[in-house]
Scaffold this motif. Structure first.
Motif, PDB file in Angstrom:
ATOM      1  N   LEU A  30      21.354  41.352  42.366  1.00  0.00           N
ATOM      2  CA  LEU A  30      22.619  40.825  42.867  1.00  0.00           C
ATOM      3  C   LEU A  30      23.602  40.658  41.714  1.00  0.00           C
ATOM      4  N   ASP A  31      24.813  41.159  41.883  1.00  0.00           N
ATOM      5  CA  ASP A  31      25.850  41.061  40.857  1.00  0.00           C
ATOM      6  C   ASP A  31      26.349  39.614  40.794  1.00  0.00           C
ATOM      7  N   VAL A  32      26.593  39.117  39.604  1.00  0.00           N
ATOM      8  CA  VAL A  32      27.072  37.739  39.465  1.00  0.00           C
ATOM      9  C   VAL A  32      28.517  37.598  39.933  1.00  0.00           C
ATOM     10  N   LYS A  59      44.796  45.190  53.145  1.00  0.00           N
ATOM     11  CA  LYS A  59      43.394  44.924  52.798  1.00  0.00           C
ATOM     12  C   LYS A  59      43.298  44.916  51.282  1.00  0.00           C
ATOM     13  N   ILE A  60      42.592  43.939  50.742  1.00  0.00           N
ATOM     14  CA  ILE A  60      42.376  43.886  49.299  1.00  0.00           C
ATOM     15  C   ILE A  60      40.877  43.782  49.034  1.00  0.00           C
ATOM     16  N   VAL A  61      40.397  44.546  48.046  1.00  0.00           N
ATOM     17  CA  VAL A  61      38.989  44.556  47.658  1.00  0.00           C
ATOM     18  C   VAL A  61      38.923  44.141  46.196  1.00  0.00           C
ATOM     19  N   TYR A  62      38.119  43.108  45.908  1.00  0.00           N
ATOM     20  CA  TYR A  62      38.051  42.574  44.549  1.00  0.00           C
ATOM     21  C   TYR A  62      36.695  41.953  44.295  1.00  0.00           C
ATOM     22  N   SER A  63      36.362  41.754  43.027  1.00  0.00           N
ATOM     23  CA  SER A  63      35.135  41.053  42.662  1.00  0.00           C
ATOM     24  C   SER A  63      35.492  39.645  42.213  1.00  0.00           C
ATOM     25  N   ARG A  64      34.591  38.689  42.488  1.00  0.00           N
ATOM     26  CA  ARG A  64      34.873  37.272  42.317  1.00  0.00           C
ATOM     27  C   ARG A  64      34.085  36.638  41.171  1.00  0.00           C
ATOM     28  N   PRO A  65      34.606  36.701  39.941  1.00  0.00           N
ATOM     29  CA  PRO A  65      33.926  36.028  38.836  1.00  0.00           C
ATOM     30  C   PRO A  65      34.057  34.511  38.948  1.00  0.00           C
ATOM     31  N   SER A  66      33.152  33.806  38.308  1.00  0.00           N
ATOM     32  CA  SER A  66      33.189  32.344  38.273  1.00  0.00           C
ATOM     33  C   SER A  66      33.561  31.859  36.880  1.00  0.00           C
ATOM     34  N   ALA A  67      34.194  30.709  36.818  1.00  0.00           N
ATOM     35  CA  ALA A  67      34.623  30.137  35.533  1.00  0.00           C
ATOM     36  C   ALA A  67      33.425  29.628  34.732  1.00  0.00           C
ATOM     37  N   GLU A  92      36.494  27.219  41.264  1.00  0.00           N
ATOM     38  CA  GLU A  92      35.459  27.746  40.369  1.00  0.00           C
ATOM     39  C   GLU A  92      35.415  29.271  40.357  1.00  0.00           C
ATOM     40  N   THR A  93      35.527  29.878  41.513  1.00  0.00           N
ATOM     41  CA  THR A  93      35.389  31.329  41.645  1.00  0.00           C
ATOM     42  C   THR A  93      36.713  31.935  42.085  1.00  0.00           C
ATOM     43  N   LEU A  94      37.146  32.995  41.410  1.00  0.00           N
ATOM     44  CA  LEU A  94      38.381  33.666  41.758  1.00  0.00           C
ATOM     45  C   LEU A  94      38.459  33.882  43.264  1.00  0.00           C
ATOM     46  N   SER A  95      39.588  33.519  43.852  1.00  0.00           N
ATOM     47  CA  SER A  95      39.757  33.628  45.297  1.00  0.00           C
ATOM     48  C   SER A  95      41.110  34.238  45.628  1.00  0.00           C
ATOM     49  N   ARG A 117      42.396  43.008  35.412  1.00  0.00           N
ATOM     50  CA  ARG A 117      42.077  43.712  36.659  1.00  0.00           C
ATOM     51  C   ARG A 117      42.113  42.799  37.889  1.00  0.00           C
ATOM     52  N   ILE A 118      42.414  41.532  37.700  1.00  0.00           N
ATOM     53  CA  ILE A 118      42.405  40.512  38.764  1.00  0.00           C
ATOM     54  C   ILE A 118      41.016  40.449  39.388  1.00  0.00           C
ATOM     55  N   GLY A 119      40.067  40.075  38.601  1.00  0.00           N
ATOM     56  CA  GLY A 119      38.701  39.950  39.063  1.00  0.00           C
ATOM     57  C   GLY A 119      37.742  40.447  38.008  1.00  0.00           C
ATOM     58  N   ALA A 120      36.648  41.024  38.467  1.00  0.00           N
ATOM     59  CA  ALA A 120      35.618  41.553  37.580  1.00  0.00           C
ATOM     60  C   ALA A 120      35.219  42.930  38.091  1.00  0.00           C
ATOM     61  N   ASN A 121      34.411  43.602  37.307  1.00  0.00           N
ATOM     62  CA  ASN A 121      33.862  44.907  37.684  1.00  0.00           C
ATOM     63  C   ASN A 121      34.977  45.929  37.919  1.00  0.00           C
ATOM     64  N   GLU A 122      34.933  46.621  39.080  1.00  0.00           N
ATOM     65  CA  GLU A 122      35.978  47.603  39.365  1.00  0.00           C
ATOM     66  C   GLU A 122      37.323  46.900  39.500  1.00  0.00           C
ATOM     67  N   SER A 123      38.374  47.637  39.225  1.00  0.00           N
ATOM     68  CA  SER A 123      39.718  47.066  39.362  1.00  0.00           C
ATOM     69  C   SER A 123      39.998  46.726  40.822  1.00  0.00           C
TER      70      SER A 123
END
Length: 187
Positions: A27-29, A55-63, A155-158, A80-86
């Motif tokens: 599982l990706d963090v 529609k927006i697709v993004y990854s949600r990093p945590s602080a 805590e987590t990008l939203s 990239r406004i998130g993590a992983n892929e832009s």
């Protein structure tokens, strides 16, 4: 003879099964997420003919206790406004963004956070990993928005959309900061 055939089939089945062994990635963090406008558009039944407008697709990093803006994400650097892929945004209809008409389609959304303003970037290039493949020559538009203080820590990008009379505001929040990006839906 039948026993030999049965044995041969069993051995072939065992070999075929062994050949299909593989490992799933852990599982990706920073898990991928989606935001839609209108929010319920993808949750409606097919008969309702509700279709999303954005529609927006993004990854949600945590602080994870880290300072985000000005540290983990340095000021003045493309993000990239998130993590992983832009982060990718899809407009199902033409929109007005930053005062410019943008044709329906899929784009990458970047930002350059600063303490007093964020420069938002809509870019034609998709399927990139973070800001590493960012190509400024593919920018469709750049415009500024004002960062604001959140009342509660996130805590987590939203990312969410808030409905407006002529479209929606794309709201990006993390740590103690958020920005609102007005999007007008063209008719």
């Amino acid at each position: 003879m039948k026993k030999i055939n049965l044995l041969a089939v069993t051995v072939l089945f065992a070999i075929a099964t062994k050949a299909q062994q593989f490992k799933f990635k852990p599982l990706d963090v920073s898990q991928a997420d989606f935001a839609y406008f209108p929010e319920r558009s993808v949750k409606e039944s097919v008969g309702d003919k509700a279709t999303p407008l954005i529609k927006i697709v993004y990854s949600r990093p945590s602080a994870k206790g880290r300072k985000v803006f000005g540290s983990l994400q340095p000021f003045g650097k493309v993000w990239r406004i998130g993590a992983n892929e832009s982060t990718e945004i899809r407009f199902f209809k033409n929109v007005i963004l930053g005062g410019k008409e943008i044709p329906a389609g899929t784009y990458t959304l970047f930002a350059i956070p600063e303490k007093e303003k964020w420069e938002m970037i809509l870019n034609q290039q998709t399927d990139t990993w973070g800001p590493y493949g960012y190509d400024e020559s593919k920018d469709v538009i750049r415009f500024s928005v004002q960062p604001k203080q959140l009342a509660e820590y996130v805590e987590t990008l939203s990312i969410v959309f808030t409905p407006q009379t002529s479209g929606a505001n794309l709201v990006i929040g993390w740590e103690n900061t958020y920005v609102e990006v007005p999007i007008i839906i063209s008719n």
